[in-house]
Motif scaffolding. Structure first.
Motif, PDB file in Angstrom:
ATOM      1  N   LYS A   1       1.140  -0.821  -0.180  1.00  0.00           N
ATOM      2  CA  LYS A   1       0.157   0.038   0.294  1.00  0.00           C
ATOM      3  C   LYS A   1       0.436   1.816   0.126  1.00  0.00           C
ATOM      4  O   LYS A   1       1.682   1.516   0.643  1.00  0.00           O
ATOM      5  N   LYS A   2       0.517   2.341  -0.811  1.00  0.00           N
ATOM      6  CA  LYS A   2       1.451   3.716  -1.170  1.00  0.00           C
ATOM      7  C   LYS A   2       1.207   4.397   0.158  1.00  0.00           C
ATOM      8  O   LYS A   2       0.009   3.841   0.859  1.00  0.00           O
ATOM      9  N   GLN A   3       1.897   4.960   0.776  1.00  0.00           N
ATOM     10  CA  GLN A   3       2.091   5.865   2.004  1.00  0.00           C
ATOM     11  C   GLN A   3       1.490   6.823   1.277  1.00  0.00           C
ATOM     12  O   GLN A   3       1.489   7.711   0.439  1.00  0.00           O
ATOM     13  N   ALA A   4      -0.141   7.481   2.393  1.00  0.00           N
ATOM     14  CA  ALA A   4      -0.962   8.641   2.025  1.00  0.00           C
ATOM     15  C   ALA A   4      -0.539   9.844   2.890  1.00  0.00           C
ATOM     16  O   ALA A   4      -0.240   9.775   3.953  1.00  0.00           O
ATOM     17  N   GLY A   5      -0.314  10.645   2.031  1.00  0.00           N
ATOM     18  CA  GLY A   5      -0.468  11.521   2.313  1.00  0.00           C
ATOM     19  C   GLY A   5      -1.421  13.415   2.501  1.00  0.00           C
ATOM     20  O   GLY A   5      -1.991  13.288   1.083  1.00  0.00           O
ATOM     21  N   TRP A   6      -1.479  14.710   2.923  1.00  0.00           N
ATOM     22  CA  TRP A   6      -1.927  15.361   2.292  1.00  0.00           C
ATOM     23  C   TRP A   6      -1.208  16.162   2.353  1.00  0.00           C
ATOM     24  O   TRP A   6      -0.448  16.625   3.632  1.00  0.00           O
ATOM     25  N   LEU A   7      -1.240  17.300   1.587  1.00  0.00           N
ATOM     26  CA  LEU A   7      -0.820  18.410   1.377  1.00  0.00           C
ATOM     27  C   LEU A   7      -1.652  19.591   1.862  1.00  0.00           C
ATOM     28  O   LEU A   7      -2.976  19.906   0.712  1.00  0.00           O
ATOM     29  N   ILE A   8      -1.523  20.622   2.386  1.00  0.00           N
ATOM     30  CA  ILE A   8      -2.786  21.763   3.003  1.00  0.00           C
ATOM     31  C   ILE A   8      -2.569  22.876   2.756  1.00  0.00           C
ATOM     32  O   ILE A   8      -0.613  23.076   3.902  1.00  0.00           O
ATOM     33  N   TYR A   9      -2.641  23.838   2.307  1.00  0.00           N
ATOM     34  CA  TYR A   9      -2.378  25.074   2.810  1.00  0.00           C
ATOM     35  C   TYR A   9      -3.977  26.272   3.032  1.00  0.00           C
ATOM     36  O   TYR A   9      -4.876  25.134   2.058  1.00  0.00           O
ATOM     37  N   ASN A  10      -3.324  27.120   2.645  1.00  0.00           N
ATOM     38  CA  ASN A  10      -5.166  28.213   3.047  1.00  0.00           C
ATOM     39  C   ASN A  10      -4.773  28.994   1.820  1.00  0.00           C
ATOM     40  O   ASN A  10      -3.595  28.737   0.888  1.00  0.00           O
ATOM     41  N   ARG A  11      -6.641  28.950   1.070  1.00  0.00           N
ATOM     42  CA  ARG A  11      -6.661  29.063  -0.097  1.00  0.00           C
ATOM     43  C   ARG A  11      -5.512  30.560  -0.062  1.00  0.00           C
ATOM     44  O   ARG A  11      -5.518  30.620  -2.371  1.00  0.00           O
TER      45      ARG A  11
ATOM     46  N   GLY B   1       3.204  27.280  -8.310  1.00  0.00           N
ATOM     47  CA  GLY B   1       4.246  26.315  -8.966  1.00  0.00           C
ATOM     48  C   GLY B   1       4.542  25.037  -8.188  1.00  0.00           C
ATOM     49  O   GLY B   1       5.284  24.434  -8.059  1.00  0.00           O
ATOM     50  N   TYR B   2       4.465  25.252  -6.579  1.00  0.00           N
ATOM     51  CA  TYR B   2       5.319  24.919  -5.620  1.00  0.00           C
ATOM     52  C   TYR B   2       4.760  23.962  -5.049  1.00  0.00           C
ATOM     53  O   TYR B   2       4.621  23.190  -5.472  1.00  0.00           O
ATOM     54  N   ILE B   3       3.065  23.680  -5.534  1.00  0.00           N
ATOM     55  CA  ILE B   3       2.362  22.847  -5.085  1.00  0.00           C
ATOM     56  C   ILE B   3       2.229  22.192  -6.110  1.00  0.00           C
ATOM     57  O   ILE B   3       2.484  20.180  -5.411  1.00  0.00           O
ATOM     58  N   ASP B   4       2.652  22.759  -7.563  1.00  0.00           N
ATOM     59  CA  ASP B   4       2.816  21.168  -8.421  1.00  0.00           C
ATOM     60  C   ASP B   4       3.451  20.874  -8.521  1.00  0.00           C
ATOM     61  O   ASP B   4       3.745  19.282  -8.676  1.00  0.00           O
ATOM     62  N   TRP B   5       4.785  21.489  -8.366  1.00  0.00           N
ATOM     63  CA  TRP B   5       6.086  20.229  -7.937  1.00  0.00           C
ATOM     64  C   TRP B   5       5.674  19.380  -6.790  1.00  0.00           C
ATOM     65  O   TRP B   5       6.535  18.357  -6.675  1.00  0.00           O
ATOM     66  N   MET B   6       5.866  19.470  -5.619  1.00  0.00           N
ATOM     67  CA  MET B   6       5.816  19.360  -4.395  1.00  0.00           C
ATOM     68  C   MET B   6       4.564  17.582  -5.271  1.00  0.00           C
ATOM     69  O   MET B   6       4.709  16.464  -4.780  1.00  0.00           O
ATOM     70  N   LEU B   7       3.336  17.606  -6.069  1.00  0.00           N
ATOM     71  CA  LEU B   7       2.642  16.800  -5.995  1.00  0.00           C
ATOM     72  C   LEU B   7       3.121  15.688  -7.070  1.00  0.00           C
ATOM     73  O   LEU B   7       3.512  14.593  -6.889  1.00  0.00           O
ATOM     74  N   ASP B   8       4.056  16.369  -8.375  1.00  0.00           N
ATOM     75  CA  ASP B   8       4.571  15.803  -9.051  1.00  0.00           C
ATOM     76  C   ASP B   8       5.862  15.019  -8.451  1.00  0.00           C
ATOM     77  O   ASP B   8       5.636  13.759  -8.569  1.00  0.00           O
ATOM     78  N   GLU B   9       6.725  15.847  -7.430  1.00  0.00           N
ATOM     79  CA  GLU B   9       8.034  14.851  -6.119  1.00  0.00           C
ATOM     80  C   GLU B   9       7.021  13.821  -6.394  1.00  0.00           C
ATOM     81  O   GLU B   9       8.140  12.696  -5.977  1.00  0.00           O
ATOM     82  N   ALA B  10       6.222  13.794  -4.751  1.00  0.00           N
ATOM     83  CA  ALA B  10       5.544  12.665  -4.531  1.00  0.00           C
ATOM     84  C   ALA B  10       5.126  11.431  -5.234  1.00  0.00           C
ATOM     85  O   ALA B  10       5.633  10.336  -4.760  1.00  0.00           O
ATOM     86  N   SER B  11       3.985  12.223  -6.328  1.00  0.00           N
ATOM     87  CA  SER B  11       4.081  10.550  -7.602  1.00  0.00           C
ATOM     88  C   SER B  11       5.471   9.822  -7.815  1.00  0.00           C
ATOM     89  O   SER B  11       5.292   8.995  -7.732  1.00  0.00           O
ATOM     90  N   LYS B  12       6.797  10.552  -8.223  1.00  0.00           N
ATOM     91  CA  LYS B  12       7.677   9.888  -8.713  1.00  0.00           C
ATOM     92  C   LYS B  12       8.500   9.110  -7.469  1.00  0.00           C
ATOM     93  O   LYS B  12       9.183   8.067  -7.501  1.00  0.00           O
ATOM     94  N   LEU B  13       7.843   9.551  -6.241  1.00  0.00           N
ATOM     95  CA  LEU B  13       8.432   8.595  -5.211  1.00  0.00           C
ATOM     96  C   LEU B  13       7.771   7.624  -4.940  1.00  0.00           C
ATOM     97  O   LEU B  13       7.501   7.066  -3.278  1.00  0.00           O
ATOM     98  N   ASP B  14       6.323   7.624  -5.684  1.00  0.00           N
ATOM     99  CA  ASP B  14       5.159   6.915  -4.889  1.00  0.00           C
ATOM    100  C   ASP B  14       4.789   6.820  -3.643  1.00  0.00           C
ATOM    101  O   ASP B  14       3.879   5.518  -3.198  1.00  0.00           O
ATOM    102  N   LEU B  15       4.054   8.407  -3.563  1.00  0.00           N
ATOM    103  CA  LEU B  15       3.582   8.801  -2.068  1.00  0.00           C
ATOM    104  C   LEU B  15       2.515   8.917  -2.896  1.00  0.00           C
ATOM    105  O   LEU B  15       2.301   9.798  -4.291  1.00  0.00           O
ATOM    106  N   ASP B  16       1.098   9.083  -1.898  1.00  0.00           N
ATOM    107  CA  ASP B  16       0.327   9.004  -2.329  1.00  0.00           C
ATOM    108  C   ASP B  16      -0.907  10.240  -1.635  1.00  0.00           C
ATOM    109  O   ASP B  16      -1.066  10.217  -1.105  1.00  0.00           O
ATOM    110  N   LEU B  17       0.205  11.580  -2.445  1.00  0.00           N
ATOM    111  CA  LEU B  17      -0.205  12.492  -1.488  1.00  0.00           C
ATOM    112  C   LEU B  17      -1.208  14.253  -2.205  1.00  0.00           C
ATOM    113  O   LEU B  17      -1.395  13.510  -3.629  1.00  0.00           O
TER     114      LEU B  17
END
Length: 281
Positions: free
Chosen positions: A2-12, A20-36
């Protein structure tokens, strides 16, 4: 597995400025097999019912993740997630201390970390708090905002009625930001300004990579040993003799300066640290 699941949380509001930073983090998480998964803080409601803590998404039940990357300043919210068994980066303790300049100085002064002489004001400063000139800082200010050079008593009129500290000035226009992931120093940046006593890169200062001396690195490590950091920026100013004094710790630290000066993938470094941390816990 099972993939390790996580939340990335920002206020609006912050999410709009950091897409750009959020997209970068989500992209890198996918490469590391993290379900962010990304969430707005405003969509997450916390409380307790039947004597049990809960968190809901848009007022509906939600499956809890293994970890959360909390990129908003809300230590009470982070503490709720921790008490529900979610590993948080940064922790509620780091968030509480780092996002209050008075608490930062009070906590680290007791550990002998060198810092500028400081008065913890009861509300807005007065001209009697410290010999002029002094630096006034709102305790919750970030990014060099709500920081003022007070040269005359009349300058105090520009301050709001929040909570403040005042400090004896160090050398103007130069500081160092040290980027830390976990218990490791990843890089240091010297920030300078020829036109302002504040050296923040986002406020128009210049920046260059900086190599810490052995004694400076030892000082950083003393600060690091006092916390369990996820990723932070530790900022130092220069005393008149050229030595470093702790200025503040940036909890929700940005990396625009580091990205502009190097090819370091600080997001990959951070997510790799998180993955290893939750795998070993």
């Amino acid at each position: 597995m099972k993939k390790q699941a996580g939340w990335l949380i920002y206020n609006r509001e912050d999410a709009l400025k950091n897409k750009g930073y959020i997209d970068w983090m989500l992209d890198e998480a996918s490469k590391l097999d993290l379900d962010l998964h990304f969430h707005f803080r405003e969509d997450l409601r916390i409380g307790h019912r039947f004597n049990k803590l809960y968190v809901e998404h848009e007022m509906q039940p939600i499956s809890l993740p293994d970890f959360a990357i909390v990129r908003t300043i809300d230590p009470f919210f982070t503490k709720q997630l921790e008490q529900l068994g979610i590993a948080c980066f940064n922790s509620a303790f780091v968030s509480e201390i780092a996002n209050d300049k008075a608490k930062t100085h009070q906590y680290l002064s007791s550990l002998g970390i060198p810092m500028a002489d400081t008065v913890y004001c009861n509300g807005r400063p007065s001209a009697n708090d410290m010999e002029l000139p002094f630096i006034a800082k709102e305790t919750s200010g970030r990014g060099g905002k709500q920081v003022f050079l007070i040269e005359h008593a009349d300058d105090l009129a520009q301050l709001n009625d929040g909570n403040w500290i005042v400090q004896k000035p160090g050398l103007f226009g130069r500081d160092i930001r040290v980027f830390v992931v976990g218990n490791k120093v990843k890089a240091a940046v010297l920030r300078e300004s020829a036109s302002s006593f504040k050296a923040n890169y986002t406020l128009g200062g210049s920046a260059s990579l900086y190599e810490l001396t052995a004694s400076e690195l030892a000082l950083v490590e003393r600060v690091m040993r006092s916390f369990d950091f996820g990723m932070v920026g530790i900022d130092f100013i220069f005393a008149e003799d050229g030595s470093l004094m702790l200025n503040e710790i940036e909890d929700v630290v940005g990396s625009r300066t580091l990205s502009a000066l190097s090819d370091m993938n600080i997001v990959w470094e951070y997510l790799t640290f998180i993955k290893e941390s939750i795998s070993s816990s």
